[in-house]
Motif scaffolding. Structure first.
Motif, short mmCIF file in Angstrom:
data_model
loop_
_atom_site.label_atom_id
_atom_site.label_comp_id
_atom_site.label_asym_id
_atom_site.label_seq_id
_atom_site.Cartn_x
_atom_site.Cartn_y
_atom_site.Cartn_z
N THR A 114 0.74 -1.35 0.06
CA THR A 114 -0.19 0.00 0.01
C THR A 114 0.77 1.40 0.03
OG1 THR A 114 -0.08 -0.21 2.56
CG2 THR A 114 -1.99 -1.05 1.17
N THR A 115 2.14 1.15 0.15
CA THR A 115 2.86 2.28 0.23
C THR A 115 3.63 2.41 -1.15
OG1 THR A 115 3.73 2.03 2.47
CG2 THR A 115 5.01 3.58 1.04
N LEU A 116 2.85 3.46 -2.00
CA LEU A 116 3.22 3.66 -3.35
C LEU A 116 4.24 4.82 -3.55
CD1 LEU A 116 -0.14 3.15 -5.13
CD2 LEU A 116 1.34 1.35 -4.55
N MET A 117 4.63 4.77 -4.46
CA MET A 117 5.48 6.10 -5.10
C MET A 117 4.32 6.85 -5.92
SD MET A 117 8.08 8.13 -5.34
CE MET A 117 9.36 7.15 -4.81
N VAL A 118 4.04 7.90 -5.21
CA VAL A 118 3.14 8.80 -5.89
C VAL A 118 4.04 9.80 -6.81
CG1 VAL A 118 1.31 10.64 -5.72
CG2 VAL A 118 1.50 8.71 -3.96
N LEU A 119 3.93 9.34 -7.79
CA LEU A 119 4.83 9.96 -9.01
C LEU A 119 4.95 11.54 -8.91
CD1 LEU A 119 4.55 7.24 -11.75
CD2 LEU A 119 6.55 7.38 -10.05
N GLY A 120 3.69 12.07 -8.74
CA GLY A 120 3.79 13.79 -9.03
C GLY A 120 4.11 14.26 -7.74
N ARG A 121 4.23 13.69 -6.70
CA ARG A 121 4.99 14.02 -5.46
C ARG A 121 6.30 13.91 -5.23
NH1 ARG A 121 0.85 16.22 -2.71
NH2 ARG A 121 1.97 16.67 -0.86
N GLY A 122 6.59 12.45 -5.99
CA GLY A 122 8.21 12.10 -5.92
C GLY A 122 8.26 11.63 -4.48
N GLU A 123 7.51 11.03 -3.95
CA GLU A 123 7.58 10.60 -2.54
C GLU A 123 6.82 9.34 -2.23
OE1 GLU A 123 4.59 13.24 0.14
OE2 GLU A 123 6.47 14.15 -0.40
N LEU A 124 7.35 8.44 -1.45
CA LEU A 124 6.39 7.51 -0.76
C LEU A 124 5.28 7.75 -0.21
CD1 LEU A 124 9.25 4.77 0.01
CD2 LEU A 124 7.90 4.75 -2.16
N VAL A 125 4.03 7.18 -0.42
CA VAL A 125 2.64 7.71 0.31
C VAL A 125 2.15 6.27 0.64
CG1 VAL A 125 0.56 8.74 0.24
CG2 VAL A 125 2.46 9.96 -0.74
N ASP A 126 1.66 5.97 2.00
CA ASP A 126 0.83 5.04 2.16
C ASP A 126 -0.48 5.38 2.01
OD1 ASP A 126 -0.79 3.02 3.37
OD2 ASP A 126 0.19 3.29 5.27
N THR A 127 -1.13 4.89 0.73
CA THR A 127 -2.42 5.25 0.23
C THR A 127 -3.43 4.90 1.19
OG1 THR A 127 -2.32 2.95 -0.89
CG2 THR A 127 -1.56 4.98 -2.26
N THR A 128 -3.29 3.80 1.90
CA THR A 128 -4.63 3.56 2.88
C THR A 128 -4.85 4.78 4.14
OG1 THR A 128 -3.06 2.50 4.74
CG2 THR A 128 -4.07 1.25 2.89
N LYS A 129 -3.92 5.82 3.96
CA LYS A 129 -4.16 6.70 5.01
C LYS A 129 -4.81 8.01 4.05
CE LYS A 129 -1.05 5.54 8.39
NZ LYS A 129 -1.79 4.15 8.72
N LEU A 130 -5.00 7.91 2.90
CA LEU A 130 -5.49 8.92 1.89
C LEU A 130 -6.96 8.80 1.96
CD1 LEU A 130 -3.00 8.81 -0.80
CD2 LEU A 130 -2.93 10.44 1.06
N PRO A 131 -7.73 9.80 1.42
CA PRO A 131 -9.23 9.82 1.32
C PRO A 131 -9.48 9.11 -0.12
CG PRO A 131 -8.42 12.28 0.88
CD PRO A 131 -7.10 11.33 1.39
N GLY A 132 -10.68 8.83 -0.08
CA GLY A 132 -11.10 7.88 -1.28
C GLY A 132 -12.27 7.37 -1.48
#
Length: 162
Positions: free
Chosen positions: A27-45
């Motif tokens: 679930t930790t993805l490289m969010v390319l636009g931000r250039g950083e690793l992000v835990d997607t389970t912590k994001l809204p959606g």
């Protein structure tokens, strides 16, 4: 086939984790636009459901006057699930007054590029060889997919009506 879409709730964590991990090996993805690793389970959606079963998940990041799609996974591809999820993010972005909805994908992701452009996204940037830098942060990203070397980031955006 009726698709219902709702915001991700705290009790959705196991299924969101399963769907995203199934596509991205975690679930930790490289969010390319931000250039950083992000835990997607912590994001809204949003979660899409068909007949009470999860059919897809989208997560996003709000940043100033823009909303970035962090992950989009249709468990039932080709049935309108991705479109329904993007519609929900687009509506949320418009509601908060965002000027643009955007995302970054890679050059090998031809199916997604076709999907996003049909949806109305426009290709606005190419970052040549950007995946070399990305692999420094997340070495597990494969070098190729379907025989296509994964080298470049492609930024797409959809301008939203004020």
């Amino acid at each position: 086939m009726a698709i219902s879409v709702r915001s991700i709730r705290p009790d959705d964590l196991p299924v969101v984790t399963r769907v995203i991990s199934g596509s991205w090996r975690g679930t930790t993805l490289m969010v390319l636009g931000r250039g950083e690793l992000v835990d997607t389970t912590k994001l809204p959606g949003f979660v899409a459901e068909v007949a009470g079963e999860v059919a897809g998940v989208v997560t996003y990041i709000e940043d100033g006057d823009a909303v970035e799609v962090a992950s989009l996974d249709a468990v039932l591809p080709g049935r309108g699930v991705g479109r329904a999820l993007l519609d929900a993010v687009r509506a949320a972005a418009a509601e908060r007054g965002a000027a643009r909805l955007w995302l970054v994908t890679t050059n090998d992701n031809t199916h997604a590029l076709r999907f996003y452009q049909r949806y109305g996204f426009d290709l606005v940037a190419l970052r040549r060889n950007a995946m070399d830098r990305v692999r420094e942060l997340k070495p597990g990203i494969p070098a190729e997919a379907d025989g296509i070397p994964i080298r470049h980031e492609l930024e797409l955006e959809l301008l939203l009506d004020p």
